[in-house]
Motif scaffolding. Structure first.
Motif, short mmCIF file in Angstrom:
data_model
loop_
_atom_site.label_atom_id
_atom_site.label_comp_id
_atom_site.label_asym_id
_atom_site.label_seq_id
_atom_site.Cartn_x
_atom_site.Cartn_y
_atom_site.Cartn_z
N ALA A 129 0.83 -1.21 0.00
CA ALA A 129 0.00 0.00 0.00
C ALA A 129 0.87 1.26 0.00
CB ALA A 129 -0.93 0.00 1.21
N ASN A 130 1.99 1.21 0.68
CA ASN A 130 2.90 2.35 0.73
C ASN A 130 3.73 2.51 -0.54
OD1 ASN A 130 2.16 3.19 3.34
ND2 ASN A 130 3.54 1.70 4.29
N LEU A 131 3.90 1.39 -1.27
CA LEU A 131 4.73 1.43 -2.48
C LEU A 131 3.95 1.82 -3.74
CD1 LEU A 131 6.90 -1.79 -1.98
CD2 LEU A 131 7.68 0.57 -1.78
N LEU A 132 2.66 1.52 -3.75
CA LEU A 132 1.85 1.78 -4.95
C LEU A 132 1.68 3.28 -5.18
CD1 LEU A 132 -0.94 -0.92 -4.51
CD2 LEU A 132 0.75 -0.86 -6.34
N LYS A 133 1.83 3.66 -6.44
CA LYS A 133 1.63 5.05 -6.84
C LYS A 133 0.35 5.15 -7.67
CE LYS A 133 5.69 5.77 -5.09
NZ LYS A 133 5.81 6.35 -3.73
N ILE A 134 -0.57 6.00 -7.24
CA ILE A 134 -1.86 6.12 -7.91
C ILE A 134 -1.81 7.22 -8.96
CG2 ILE A 134 -4.33 6.50 -7.60
CD1 ILE A 134 -3.27 4.00 -6.29
N LYS A 135 -2.30 6.89 -10.16
CA LYS A 135 -2.40 7.89 -11.22
C LYS A 135 -3.79 7.81 -11.87
CE LYS A 135 2.49 8.26 -12.46
NZ LYS A 135 3.46 8.29 -13.59
N ASN A 136 -4.30 8.96 -12.26
CA ASN A 136 -5.58 9.03 -12.96
C ASN A 136 -5.35 9.26 -14.45
OD1 ASN A 136 -7.44 8.83 -10.65
ND2 ASN A 136 -6.57 10.81 -10.04
N TYR A 137 -6.06 8.49 -15.26
CA TYR A 137 -5.92 8.58 -16.72
C TYR A 137 -7.28 8.89 -17.33
CZ TYR A 137 -1.34 6.40 -16.14
OH TYR A 137 -0.05 6.11 -15.76
N PRO A 138 -7.42 10.03 -18.01
CA PRO A 138 -8.69 10.34 -18.67
C PRO A 138 -8.94 9.41 -19.86
CG PRO A 138 -7.04 11.98 -19.22
CD PRO A 138 -6.42 11.10 -18.17
N LYS A 139 -10.18 9.29 -20.24
CA LYS A 139 -10.55 8.47 -21.39
C LYS A 139 -9.72 8.85 -22.61
CE LYS A 139 -14.50 7.41 -24.40
NZ LYS A 139 -15.94 7.64 -24.67
N GLY A 140 -9.18 7.83 -23.30
CA GLY A 140 -8.40 8.04 -24.51
C GLY A 140 -6.91 8.22 -24.28
N SER A 141 -6.48 8.22 -23.02
CA SER A 141 -5.05 8.38 -22.75
C SER A 141 -4.37 7.03 -22.61
CB SER A 141 -4.84 9.22 -21.48
OG SER A 141 -5.43 8.58 -20.36
N HIS A 142 -3.05 7.03 -22.75
CA HIS A 142 -2.26 5.80 -22.71
C HIS A 142 -1.58 5.64 -21.36
CE1 HIS A 142 -2.47 6.63 -27.12
NE2 HIS A 142 -2.67 5.33 -27.16
N ILE A 143 -1.69 4.44 -20.80
CA ILE A 143 -0.93 4.13 -19.59
C ILE A 143 0.50 3.80 -19.99
CG2 ILE A 143 -0.68 2.52 -17.66
CD1 ILE A 143 -4.07 3.35 -19.23
N PHE A 144 0.66 3.01 -21.04
CA PHE A 144 1.96 2.80 -21.67
C PHE A 144 1.74 2.43 -23.13
CE2 PHE A 144 1.05 -1.12 -19.19
CZ PHE A 144 0.86 -2.03 -20.21
N LEU A 145 2.80 2.57 -23.92
CA LEU A 145 2.73 2.31 -25.35
C LEU A 145 3.54 1.07 -25.72
CD1 LEU A 145 3.29 5.96 -26.60
CD2 LEU A 145 1.14 4.69 -26.76
N GLU A 146 3.12 0.41 -26.77
CA GLU A 146 3.88 -0.72 -27.30
C GLU A 146 5.29 -0.27 -27.65
OE1 GLU A 146 3.56 -3.92 -31.02
OE2 GLU A 146 1.92 -2.52 -30.61
N ASP A 147 6.28 -1.06 -27.20
CA ASP A 147 7.71 -0.81 -27.41
C ASP A 147 8.28 0.29 -26.52
OD1 ASP A 147 8.01 -2.83 -29.31
OD2 ASP A 147 7.42 -1.51 -30.95
N GLN A 148 7.44 0.85 -25.63
CA GLN A 148 7.97 1.80 -24.64
C GLN A 148 8.76 1.05 -23.58
OE1 GLN A 148 4.90 4.05 -22.66
NE2 GLN A 148 6.27 4.79 -21.06
N LYS A 149 9.84 1.64 -23.10
CA LYS A 149 10.64 1.01 -22.05
C LYS A 149 9.78 0.80 -20.81
CE LYS A 149 14.92 1.39 -19.37
NZ LYS A 149 15.23 -0.03 -19.60
N ALA A 150 9.80 -0.42 -20.27
CA ALA A 150 8.94 -0.76 -19.14
C ALA A 150 9.41 -0.08 -17.86
CB ALA A 150 8.92 -2.27 -18.95
N PHE A 151 8.43 0.44 -17.11
CA PHE A 151 8.75 1.09 -15.84
C PHE A 151 8.20 0.32 -14.64
CE2 PHE A 151 5.07 3.14 -17.86
CZ PHE A 151 4.07 2.87 -16.94
N GLY A 152 7.21 -0.53 -14.86
CA GLY A 152 6.64 -1.28 -13.76
C GLY A 152 5.37 -2.00 -14.16
N VAL A 153 4.75 -2.64 -13.18
CA VAL A 153 3.47 -3.32 -13.41
C VAL A 153 2.35 -2.41 -12.94
CG1 VAL A 153 4.47 -5.62 -13.23
CG2 VAL A 153 3.53 -4.53 -11.20
#
Length: 238
Positions: free
Chosen positions: A24-48
């Motif tokens: 719970a202390n490690l998780l980072k919460i982010k809000n994404y509006p409709k149509g936005s990307h959480i990550f892109l194909e071939d983007q360098k991975a940052f986490g799960v």
């Protein structure tokens, strides 16, 4: 993050209180509006990532720019986990279908937790094994079934709550008169992308099922009237 929310995330089910507090202390919460990307194909991975609220689809694009939906992410489910130990780039794009809340856990932090907690490792193996099964089933369907029967099978899986990869896109309710109401969160275009066909084919096939009295169509809903008749249209490839 609230520990009760963490308890409902698939990777941390049955974890002890100390682990839940740490996560719970490690998780980072982010809000994404409709149509936005959480990550892109071939983007360098940052986490799960974990879907807390909303709707996310994972997709790949071919050389012509046509999108193919790999899966809809259910709320409470991990996604992007394939890069956890291998690193590298994300193999698919994650797109918010509607306003969504996502929790992110960076790879190095999760690796530490898994190394110290065998239960997390077992949960992760179960999740990956289930998704491997989904991928194998999808390959079979694409290879052996025509587009109509892919749609028949998809509706049947929804009706029988066996659509492991799409539990976030439907809600099933069985009525007393044996009708099954499938409450959709997908457009016909998204259904087409999910089974590898065109929207026109989905529209035409649904109309054929309606004309045969197997289903009714209402806005955002498929009402299955004849489960056995639909089963007879499907080919068992297992």
């Amino acid at each position: 993050m609230n520990i009760d929310i963490v308890k409902n995330l698939d990777l941390f089910q049955n974890a002890d209180e100390k682990t839940l507090e740490t996560i719970a202390n490690l998780l980072k919460i982010k809000n994404y509006p409709k149509g936005s990307h959480i990550f892109l194909e071939d983007q360098k991975a940052f986490g799960v990532c974990f879907l807390i609220e909303g709707a996310i689809k994972l997709l790949k694009s071919d050389s012509f720019g046509k999108e193919h939906i790999l899966k809809m992410v259910p709320e409470g489910s991990v996604f992007g986990e394939i890069v956890l130990f291998l690193g590298g780039n994300y193999p698919a794009t994650a797109l918010a279908v509607k306003d969504s809340k996502v929790a992110i856990l960076y790879n190095e932090e999760l690796e530490k937790q898994i190394a110290n907690n065998p239960l997390l490792a077992i949960n992760l193996i179960k999740i990956i094994s289930t998704r491997l099964r989904i991928a194998q089933d999808k390959i079979k369907e694409l290879a052996l079934l025509d587009t109509k029967r892919r749609l028949y099978n998809l509706i049947l899986k929804w009706a029988e709550a066996k659509c492991y990869g799409c539990t976030g896109c439907i809600k099933c309710t069985k009525c007393t008169n044996d009708k099954i109401i499938i409450d959709m969160k997908l457009t016909q275009q998204e259904i087409a992308e999910l089974i590898g066909t065109t929207r026109e084919t989905v529209t035409r096939t649904l109309k054929e099922l309606k004309d045969k009295g197997i289903i009714e169509l209402k806005k955002g809903k498929i009402i299955l009237l004849a489960l056995d008749r639909l089963k007879n249209l499907c080919i068992d490839i297992i």
